[in-house]
Design an enzyme around this catalytic site. Sequence first.
Site, PDB file in Angstrom:
ATOM      1  N   PRO A 210      38.329 110.924  88.340  1.00  0.00           N
ATOM      2  CA  PRO A 210      37.387 110.398  89.345  1.00  0.00           C
ATOM      3  C   PRO A 210      36.354 109.409  88.812  1.00  0.00           C
ATOM      4  CG  PRO A 210      36.701 112.581  88.679  1.00  0.00           C
ATOM      5  CD  PRO A 210      38.008 112.337  87.982  1.00  0.00           C
ATOM      6  N   GLY A 212      34.463 109.728  85.380  1.00  0.00           N
ATOM      7  CA  GLY A 212      33.414 110.173  84.461  1.00  0.00           C
ATOM      8  C   GLY A 212      33.248 109.264  83.261  1.00  0.00           C
ATOM      9  N   LYS A 295      46.791 115.629  75.307  1.00  0.00           N
ATOM     10  CA  LYS A 295      46.919 116.952  75.906  1.00  0.00           C
ATOM     11  C   LYS A 295      47.908 117.789  75.091  1.00  0.00           C
ATOM     12  CE  LYS A 295      44.337 115.220  79.092  1.00  0.00           C
ATOM     13  NZ  LYS A 295      42.903 115.511  79.167  1.00  0.00           N
TER      14      LYS A 295
END
Length: 338
Positions: A210, A212, A295
């Site tokens: 979104p 950040g 990840k």
Amino acid sequence: MTEWIGTANHGFASLAMEELRRTIQGLKFTQLIAGETFRMEVPLNREAMADQLRTHEPIFLRHIQAIDRILPIQGNADDLQALSELVRHARVRCASGTTAIHLRKVEGSRYPYSAADTKTVLEAVIMELGGETTMQAPDRILSIFAGTDELYVGWGTPAEQLSDWPGGAVRFQREEGQISRAKFKLLEAERAFDLHFETFRDALDIGAAPGGWTQLLLERGLRVTSIDPAELHPKLAEYPLLTALKKNASDVTFAPGSFDLLVCDMSWSPMQMAKLVLEKVEALREGAAAVITIKLMHKKPLQTIRDVIAKLETAFELRKAKQLFHNRDEMTIYMVKR
């Protein structure tokens, strides 16, 4: 032989220990906090251990503390008295520069005092000796780890301990209007990698939503191009230096040398992420920096990290790889375009 306390993010202590075993022979480990904090015996003196960590800093070791003294916990005021006497015996250490006092406790520790109470008493002793105390950027740190029945006490510099925060737990205060907690990851990466984002001019944020990371870079005055098929937070519309592309990154091309900074924090397959980043190499200037999270969604995270870094090193030079305190099932790398 020296003794130390090592700390990793919760659930990653085994990887921190594995990395240490690969570079130092003959280590012995004892668990202090399950999956997070461990005691270790090292067949090296302090100087050799510090040099080893400086040249081969593990990705998953967040913090390390030498054990200079072990004090039995009495569970009463005698504990603070013993710590105070220990500080007085270290008068020479306290005589110059500034000292910070860090206390961590295991659950169920018999040590009865809080970090605040301990600091108040020991800071008074240091000032009585003519020294200075501080919370930020100290010259040295007195670290105290309160186990169940023993206090492990050690002195060290922030560099020797890999952090100037207790246990390496870097804390940031959430700001009004902050879009997401992901911003903390980039703030911590800036500290860990000794970057200064305000010195860059044009940033590319891949997988930005979104927003950040985009928000932080815009606040530092950069021109930011963000790419994500998802919507950015409406608050980002307030920034005139933002170019938001609601597209898949693979569908976007840029003129060569358009950016001097690339950031990427995508919840995606590590190898697919690496492929996407490499597709944007021509859009980066020579020497451009890249801050990328990987990840760790596979059973062999160390192998995943090696494979992703090897792929990215076809175009970038690795400067540092670290699992930050604000990383969860991931770690962060800092690279520079060759």
